[in-house]
Design a protein around this motif. Structure first.
Motif, PDB file in Angstrom:
ATOM      1  N   THR A 159       3.589  -0.695   4.156  1.00  0.00           N
ATOM      2  CA  THR A 159       3.146   0.620   3.702  1.00  0.00           C
ATOM      3  C   THR A 159       4.343   1.479   3.339  1.00  0.00           C
ATOM      4  OG1 THR A 159       1.208   0.496   5.128  1.00  0.00           O
ATOM      5  CG2 THR A 159       1.828   2.680   4.340  1.00  0.00           C
ATOM      6  N   ARG A 194       0.846  -1.193   0.000  1.00  0.00           N
ATOM      7  CA  ARG A 194       0.000   0.000   0.000  1.00  0.00           C
ATOM      8  C   ARG A 194       0.879   1.239   0.000  1.00  0.00           C
ATOM      9  NH1 ARG A 194      -3.961   1.390   5.132  1.00  0.00           N
ATOM     10  NH2 ARG A 194      -4.897   3.317   4.368  1.00  0.00           N
ATOM     11  N   SER A 195       0.449   2.254  -0.733  1.00  0.00           N
ATOM     12  CA  SER A 195       1.191   3.513  -0.772  1.00  0.00           C
ATOM     13  C   SER A 195       0.342   4.655  -0.234  1.00  0.00           C
ATOM     14  CB  SER A 195       1.633   3.837  -2.204  1.00  0.00           C
ATOM     15  OG  SER A 195       2.590   2.911  -2.663  1.00  0.00           O
ATOM     16  N   LEU A 196       0.962   5.498   0.554  1.00  0.00           N
ATOM     17  CA  LEU A 196       0.332   6.715   1.049  1.00  0.00           C
ATOM     18  C   LEU A 196       1.126   7.904   0.526  1.00  0.00           C
ATOM     19  CD1 LEU A 196      -0.133   5.764   4.819  1.00  0.00           C
ATOM     20  CD2 LEU A 196      -1.847   5.593   3.007  1.00  0.00           C
ATOM     21  N   TYR A 197       0.435   8.986   0.244  1.00  0.00           N
ATOM     22  CA  TYR A 197       1.094  10.198  -0.233  1.00  0.00           C
ATOM     23  C   TYR A 197       0.806  11.321   0.758  1.00  0.00           C
ATOM     24  CZ  TYR A 197       1.428   7.441  -4.469  1.00  0.00           C
ATOM     25  OH  TYR A 197       1.699   6.436  -5.369  1.00  0.00           O
ATOM     26  N   LEU A 198       1.838  11.790   1.399  1.00  0.00           N
ATOM     27  CA  LEU A 198       1.688  12.803   2.437  1.00  0.00           C
ATOM     28  C   LEU A 198       2.458  14.054   2.034  1.00  0.00           C
ATOM     29  CD1 LEU A 198       2.349  10.597   5.603  1.00  0.00           C
ATOM     30  CD2 LEU A 198       0.178  10.996   4.440  1.00  0.00           C
ATOM     31  N   ASN A 209      -1.507  16.784   4.358  1.00  0.00           N
ATOM     32  CA  ASN A 209      -2.587  16.571   3.384  1.00  0.00           C
ATOM     33  C   ASN A 209      -3.789  17.471   3.665  1.00  0.00           C
ATOM     34  OD1 ASN A 209      -0.848  14.599   2.536  1.00  0.00           O
ATOM     35  ND2 ASN A 209      -2.339  12.945   2.551  1.00  0.00           N
ATOM     36  N   TYR A 249       5.299   5.541   2.055  1.00  0.00           N
ATOM     37  CA  TYR A 249       4.787   6.873   1.759  1.00  0.00           C
ATOM     38  C   TYR A 249       5.944   7.809   1.460  1.00  0.00           C
ATOM     39  CZ  TYR A 249       5.476   7.443   6.872  1.00  0.00           C
ATOM     40  OH  TYR A 249       5.967   7.443   8.147  1.00  0.00           O
ATOM     41  N   VAL A 280      -5.202   6.996   9.913  1.00  0.00           N
ATOM     42  CA  VAL A 280      -4.956   6.029   8.845  1.00  0.00           C
ATOM     43  C   VAL A 280      -4.975   4.657   9.493  1.00  0.00           C
ATOM     44  CG1 VAL A 280      -3.313   5.152   7.152  1.00  0.00           C
ATOM     45  CG2 VAL A 280      -3.603   7.619   7.441  1.00  0.00           C
TER      46      VAL A 280
END
Length: 509
Positions: free
Chosen positions: A388, A324-328, A345, A390, A380
């Motif tokens: 994960t 999973r990727s998160l973009y912060l 964000n 990010y 989250v």
């Protein structure tokens, strides 16, 4: 016979581990820690600075804390995994309600790690006012050999309390960018130029542990005339909350003494001669009567500084595969209150009415739904054991490299980015925040968010201590339910958060 040998092995390992008991009465202490300004500090047992805490991997640290302040307080052991005991992590309104005045709580840490850590307050930003100390966990079989060690703690110290600085940067009546206050440097608890000498003996190898416990400032450390080999690190420079260990081998002769040199600075505060940066030094003493070899100062740009991004861990683990990727992205927005507050964000953090861990533990299947924690906490929810990542590359941002060592703090320069990858194998609720206090405080610029890790597993494997529940009740805080203390997704009772008037990203001065 095999079973008998196994029993003896387990018994021997248990016998080697011990309980390290430390008693803290958290109190106000009035003194001149910087040697100039007499002000109120927060210490323990009537003492400030607070003595370091020492233990060994495999031990259990029992930290008995009594609160003699006039407000709530909590304690956080920075850098520990807290595996299986998220309720011991400390951040107020994330993992617990604050310890009420006159009350006590026992923190119990099972020490599965070795290295250089620190312990600090995590309620009302008490860390910035002195509630902080070094925490060293020795390894029974250290991977590096050395003869002795020295510990350096670095702190910044201001004329006023943290609440005064927080008001200065977050008040809607102040200009933007807000005015800056400058701090003094403390080394091992006192004015950086009054630190006692460190002793070297010829040909011996020393481990020097460096901990930046400051709330705002970065540090450079060097011993001119000596080579420092980095064996433990958590940063490029010593940014707030970061630690280093270096090995240095003394010269063959004791005919000369030397100086170590420290630079304290913050590049987002305007340069001011004598204030930012500040310079400190102390004696490296080989022999009491030997003369000091004066070495000329060298421009920072001509020195070889450690680049942690190019270093690898001893175990050389391959990068984790990503599920999973998160973009912060981080910045600063003008809100409807007239304040310019930080965001992740475009979400500025506001504390819930129930500690987020308590919500995760008491809402059943609903705990997997981020809405139960309310968007104000920027939750989250992570699935158990998912990997994960990010940190995107964005147009106009400086490209960086990836690296693998285990970290708990990382520095992100302005208009740059980092990629972080981790496995969600530690069920609990964890506060993610900037460690420059004015940015990462829930009572200042509010750059925080909440990771809720495997709440379904958490509910089956951990139990909230009854005393933590009682502390919430004593403070008039509910100890169950959603972020508002209600059932389901009913958020009645939560005050509305300010809305964004204009979005902006603040450049460093």
């Amino acid at each position: 016979m095999i079973l008998h040998a196994l029993f003896l092995l387990v018994l021997s390992a248990t016998a080697l581990a011990k309980h390290v008991v430390v008693d803290w009465d958290v109190t106000y202490v009035y003194m001149m820690r910087d040697g100039i300004n007499y002000r109120r500090s927060i210490g323990v047992n009537g003492q400030s600075p607070i003595p370091p805490v020492y233990a060994t991997r495999g031990d259990t640290l029992i930290l008995n804390v009594h609160n003699s302040l006039n407000v709530t307080t909590t304690i956080h052991a920075h850098g520990l995994f807290m595996r299986g005991m998220s309720y011991m992590d400390g951040p107020a309104m994330t993992n617990q309600c604050g310890i009420p005045p006159g009350e006590s709580f026992t923190y119990e840490y099972h020490l599965e790690q070795a290295g250089t850590f620190w312990i600090h307050g995590h309620d009302h930003d008490h860390s910035a006012d002195g509630l902080r100390t070094a925490f060293v966990i020795y390894d029974k079989e250290p991977p590096y050999k050395y003869d002795a060690e020295h510990l350096f703690t670095f702190e910044d110290w201001f004329v006023g309390k943290f609440t005064e600085r927080a008001e200065l940067v977050s008040s809607p009546t102040m200009p933007y960018p807000p005015p800056h206050t400058v701090g003094f440097g403390l080394i091992n608890g006192y004015n950086g130029n009054t630190t006692k000498p460190i002793k070297f003996e010829p040909k011996k190898t020393y481990r020097i542990r460096l901990i930046n416990m400051s709330s705002t400032y970065w540090y450079y450390f060097q011993i001119p005339g000596h080579k420092l080999r980095v064996i433990e690190f958590d940063g490029v420079q010593l940014a707030p909350a970061m630690r280093y260990s270096v090995l240095v081998t003394a010269h063959d002769s004791d005919e000369l003494n030397y100086y170590y040199k420290v630079k304290m600075y913050a590049d987002f505060i305007p340069t001011s001669p004598g204030e930012n940066p500040r310079f400190y030094s102390g004696l490296v003493e080989y022999k009491q009567d030997s003369p000091v070899k004066e070495l000329p100062d060298i421009d920072d740009s001509k020195l070889i500084w450690v680049e942690d991004i190019k270093m690898t861990a001893l175990d050389k683990q391959p990068p984790l595969p990503v599920d999973r990727s998160l973009y912060l992205w981080l910045g600063n927005n003008l809100l409807s209150t007239g304040q310019r507050l930080d965001h992740i964000n475009n979400i500025t953090y506001y504390a819930p009415l129930v500690p987020s861990l308590f919500t995760a533990m008491t809402t059943g299947d609903l705990a997997m739904n981020p809405d139960v924690y309310n968007n104000r906490t920027h939750p989250v929810v992570l699935k158990h054991n998912e990997v994960t990542e990010y940190g995107p590359s964005l147009d106009g941002f400086t490209s960086g490299n990836t690296f693998s060592p285990l970290r708990d703090v990382i520095q992100i320069p302005s208009f740059s980015y980092v990629k972080i990858r981790f496995r969600a194998d530690n069920p609990g609720v964890w506060l993610y925040h900037c460690h420059v206090n004015v940015h990462g405080s829930p009572e200042s610029l509010r750059m925080l968010m909440t990771f809720v890790e495997a709440p379904d597993v958490l509910q089956k494997t951990q139990t909230l201590p009854k005393k933590l529940i009682r502390h919430c009740e004593m403070s008039g805080i509910k100890a169950s339910g959603n972020a508002a203390g209600n059932t389901g997704l009913d958020m009645a009772g939560l005050s509305p958060v300010p809305y964004i008037v204009s979005k902006s990203i603040r450049k460093q001065e």
